[in-house]
Design a protein around this motif. Structure first.
Motif, PDB file in Angstrom:
ATOM      1  N   MET A   1       0.835  -1.177   0.000  1.00 23.24           N
ATOM      2  CA  MET A   1       0.000   0.000   0.000  1.00 23.24           C
ATOM      3  C   MET A   1       0.878   1.238   0.000  1.00 23.24           C
ATOM      4  O   MET A   1       1.903   1.280   0.657  1.00 23.24           O
ATOM      5  N   GLY A   2       0.462   2.272  -0.735  1.00 26.18           N
ATOM      6  CA  GLY A   2       1.250   3.491  -0.842  1.00 26.18           C
ATOM      7  C   GLY A   2       1.080   4.405   0.355  1.00 26.18           C
ATOM      8  O   GLY A   2       0.392   4.092   1.323  1.00 26.18           O
ATOM      9  N   THR A   3       1.705   5.533   0.270  1.00 26.26           N
ATOM     10  CA  THR A   3       1.621   6.532   1.323  1.00 26.26           C
ATOM     11  C   THR A   3       0.237   7.167   1.325  1.00 26.26           C
ATOM     12  O   THR A   3      -0.280   7.547   0.283  1.00 26.26           O
ATOM     13  N   ARG A   4      -0.340   7.299   2.498  1.00 28.84           N
ATOM     14  CA  ARG A   4      -1.648   7.950   2.646  1.00 28.84           C
ATOM     15  C   ARG A   4      -1.421   9.383   3.094  1.00 28.84           C
ATOM     16  O   ARG A   4      -0.940   9.627   4.200  1.00 28.84           O
ATOM     17  N   THR A   5      -1.767  10.317   2.218  1.00 29.84           N
ATOM     18  CA  THR A   5      -1.605  11.732   2.521  1.00 29.84           C
ATOM     19  C   THR A   5      -2.971  12.389   2.592  1.00 29.84           C
ATOM     20  O   THR A   5      -3.810  12.184   1.714  1.00 29.84           O
ATOM     21  N   PHE A   6      -3.193  13.177   3.627  1.00 33.01           N
ATOM     22  CA  PHE A   6      -4.421  13.934   3.792  1.00 33.01           C
ATOM     23  C   PHE A   6      -4.064  15.415   3.804  1.00 33.01           C
ATOM     24  O   PHE A   6      -2.985  15.792   4.263  1.00 33.01           O
ATOM     25  N   ALA A   7      -4.988  16.228   3.312  1.00 34.20           N
ATOM     26  CA  ALA A   7      -4.780  17.675   3.319  1.00 34.20           C
ATOM     27  C   ALA A   7      -6.006  18.363   3.908  1.00 34.20           C
ATOM     28  O   ALA A   7      -7.141  18.017   3.572  1.00 34.20           O
ATOM     29  N   PHE A   8      -5.750  19.302   4.787  1.00 34.80           N
ATOM     30  CA  PHE A   8      -6.792  20.170   5.314  1.00 34.80           C
ATOM     31  C   PHE A   8      -6.615  21.522   4.643  1.00 34.80           C
ATOM     32  O   PHE A   8      -5.483  22.002   4.488  1.00 34.80           O
ATOM     33  N   VAL A   9      -7.717  22.143   4.286  1.00 29.90           N
ATOM     34  CA  VAL A   9      -7.668  23.476   3.684  1.00 29.90           C
ATOM     35  C   VAL A   9      -8.542  24.390   4.537  1.00 29.90           C
ATOM     36  O   VAL A   9      -9.759  24.267   4.545  1.00 29.90           O
ATOM     37  N   ARG A  10      -7.897  25.256   5.284  1.00 34.10           N
ATOM     38  CA  ARG A  10      -8.569  26.275   6.090  1.00 34.10           C
ATOM     39  C   ARG A  10      -7.741  27.529   5.925  1.00 34.10           C
ATOM     40  O   ARG A  10      -6.667  27.651   6.494  1.00 34.10           O
ATOM     41  N   LEU A  11      -8.238  28.471   5.168  1.00 28.72           N
ATOM     42  CA  LEU A  11      -7.440  29.650   4.848  1.00 28.72           C
ATOM     43  C   LEU A  11      -7.643  30.811   5.807  1.00 28.72           C
ATOM     44  O   LEU A  11      -6.754  31.622   5.968  1.00 28.72           O
ATOM     45  N   GLY A  12      -8.800  30.900   6.430  1.00 22.59           N
ATOM     46  CA  GLY A  12      -9.113  32.145   7.096  1.00 22.59           C
ATOM     47  C   GLY A  12      -9.268  32.137   8.583  1.00 22.59           C
ATOM     48  O   GLY A  12      -8.293  32.086   9.319  1.00 22.59           O
ATOM     49  N   ALA A  13     -10.482  32.151   9.012  1.00 20.10           N
ATOM     50  CA  ALA A  13     -10.852  32.475  10.382  1.00 20.10           C
ATOM     51  C   ALA A  13     -10.121  31.630  11.425  1.00 20.10           C
ATOM     52  O   ALA A  13     -10.115  30.404  11.368  1.00 20.10           O
ATOM     53  N   ALA A  26      -6.502  13.204  15.078  1.00 18.30           N
ATOM     54  CA  ALA A  26      -7.433  12.103  14.824  1.00 18.30           C
ATOM     55  C   ALA A  26      -7.223  11.515  13.435  1.00 18.30           C
ATOM     56  O   ALA A  26      -7.343  10.304  13.239  1.00 18.30           O
ATOM     57  N   ALA A  27      -6.902  12.354  12.464  1.00 21.99           N
ATOM     58  CA  ALA A  27      -6.659  11.869  11.104  1.00 21.99           C
ATOM     59  C   ALA A  27      -5.448  10.941  11.079  1.00 21.99           C
ATOM     60  O   ALA A  27      -5.466   9.899  10.433  1.00 21.99           O
ATOM     61  N   LYS A  28      -4.416  11.332  11.771  1.00 17.88           N
ATOM     62  CA  LYS A  28      -3.209  10.499  11.834  1.00 17.88           C
ATOM     63  C   LYS A  28      -3.519   9.154  12.496  1.00 17.88           C
ATOM     64  O   LYS A  28      -3.114   8.098  12.030  1.00 17.88           O
ATOM     65  N   ARG A  29      -4.266   9.212  13.568  1.00 24.13           N
ATOM     66  CA  ARG A  29      -4.532   8.023  14.376  1.00 24.13           C
ATOM     67  C   ARG A  29      -5.606   7.124  13.738  1.00 24.13           C
ATOM     68  O   ARG A  29      -5.384   5.935  13.543  1.00 24.13           O
ATOM     69  N   ASN A  30      -6.736   7.686  13.409  1.00 23.94           N
ATOM     70  CA  ASN A  30      -7.882   6.883  12.979  1.00 23.94           C
ATOM     71  C   ASN A  30      -7.889   6.540  11.492  1.00 23.94           C
ATOM     72  O   ASN A  30      -8.433   5.510  11.110  1.00 23.94           O
ATOM     73  N   TRP A  31      -7.360   7.419  10.668  1.00 25.06           N
ATOM     74  CA  TRP A  31      -7.353   7.165   9.223  1.00 25.06           C
ATOM     75  C   TRP A  31      -5.996   6.658   8.767  1.00 25.06           C
ATOM     76  O   TRP A  31      -5.761   6.493   7.589  1.00 25.06           O
ATOM     77  N   GLN A  32      -5.090   6.459   9.705  1.00 22.39           N
ATOM     78  CA  GLN A  32      -3.747   5.965   9.436  1.00 22.39           C
ATOM     79  C   GLN A  32      -3.040   6.781   8.352  1.00 22.39           C
ATOM     80  O   GLN A  32      -2.452   6.245   7.423  1.00 22.39           O
ATOM     81  N   ALA A  33      -3.130   8.096   8.496  1.00 22.45           N
ATOM     82  CA  ALA A  33      -2.468   8.996   7.551  1.00 22.45           C
ATOM     83  C   ALA A  33      -0.965   8.972   7.796  1.00 22.45           C
ATOM     84  O   ALA A  33      -0.510   9.095   8.929  1.00 22.45           O
ATOM     85  N   ASP A  34      -0.205   8.793   6.734  1.00 22.98           N
ATOM     86  CA  ASP A  34       1.252   8.832   6.836  1.00 22.98           C
ATOM     87  C   ASP A  34       1.764  10.267   6.819  1.00 22.98           C
ATOM     88  O   ASP A  34       2.809  10.574   7.379  1.00 22.98           O
ATOM     89  N   ARG A  35       1.032  11.130   6.140  1.00 19.00           N
ATOM     90  CA  ARG A  35       1.463  12.526   5.966  1.00 19.00           C
ATOM     91  C   ARG A  35       0.228  13.408   6.008  1.00 19.00           C
ATOM     92  O   ARG A  35      -0.765  13.125   5.358  1.00 19.00           O
ATOM     93  N   LEU A  36       0.314  14.494   6.755  1.00 13.21           N
ATOM     94  CA  LEU A  36      -0.788  15.437   6.870  1.00 13.21           C
ATOM     95  C   LEU A  36      -0.305  16.816   6.459  1.00 13.21           C
ATOM     96  O   LEU A  36       0.648  17.346   7.039  1.00 13.21           O
ATOM     97  N   ILE A  37      -0.936  17.353   5.458  1.00 15.83           N
ATOM     98  CA  ILE A  37      -0.595  18.682   4.929  1.00 15.83           C
ATOM     99  C   ILE A  37      -1.753  19.616   5.232  1.00 15.83           C
ATOM    100  O   ILE A  37      -2.916  19.242   5.101  1.00 15.83           O
ATOM    101  N   TRP A  38      -1.437  20.837   5.622  1.00 10.92           N
ATOM    102  CA  TRP A  38      -2.471  21.818   5.937  1.00 10.92           C
ATOM    103  C   TRP A  38      -2.209  23.040   5.064  1.00 10.92           C
ATOM    104  O   TRP A  38      -1.133  23.634   5.110  1.00 10.92           O
TER     105      TRP A  38
END
Length: 67
Positions: A1-13, A26-38
């Motif tokens: 299985m490849g790397t699981r990357t998730f991205a959050f997009v929150r620009l403002g408030a 929670a994303a890292k723990r529950n969705w087994q994300a290898d990389r989290l980008i914001w």
């Protein structure tokens, strides 16, 4: 299985960003994300950089309403 990357997009408030900060861990723990980008606006990027679960922050400068 490849790397699981998730991205959050929150620009403002700030309140919106603070409210979903726990979701990063929670994303890292529950969705087994290898990389989290914001993707964050300049005003909130320094805060997001301090979150241990976030691996990278893409800072977007404030956009002008003028065309």
């Amino acid at each position: 299985m490849g790397t699981r990357t998730f991205a959050f997009v929150r620009l403002g408030a700030l309140g919106d960003v603070v409210r979903i900060l726990p979701l990063a861990a929670a994303a890292k723990r529950n969705w087994q994300a290898d990389r989290l980008i914001w993707v964050a606006g300049s005003a909130v990027a320094p805060l997001v950089r301090r979150v241990p679960a976030v691996d990278a922050v893409i800072e977007v400068p404030k956009l002008s309403a003028k065309t």
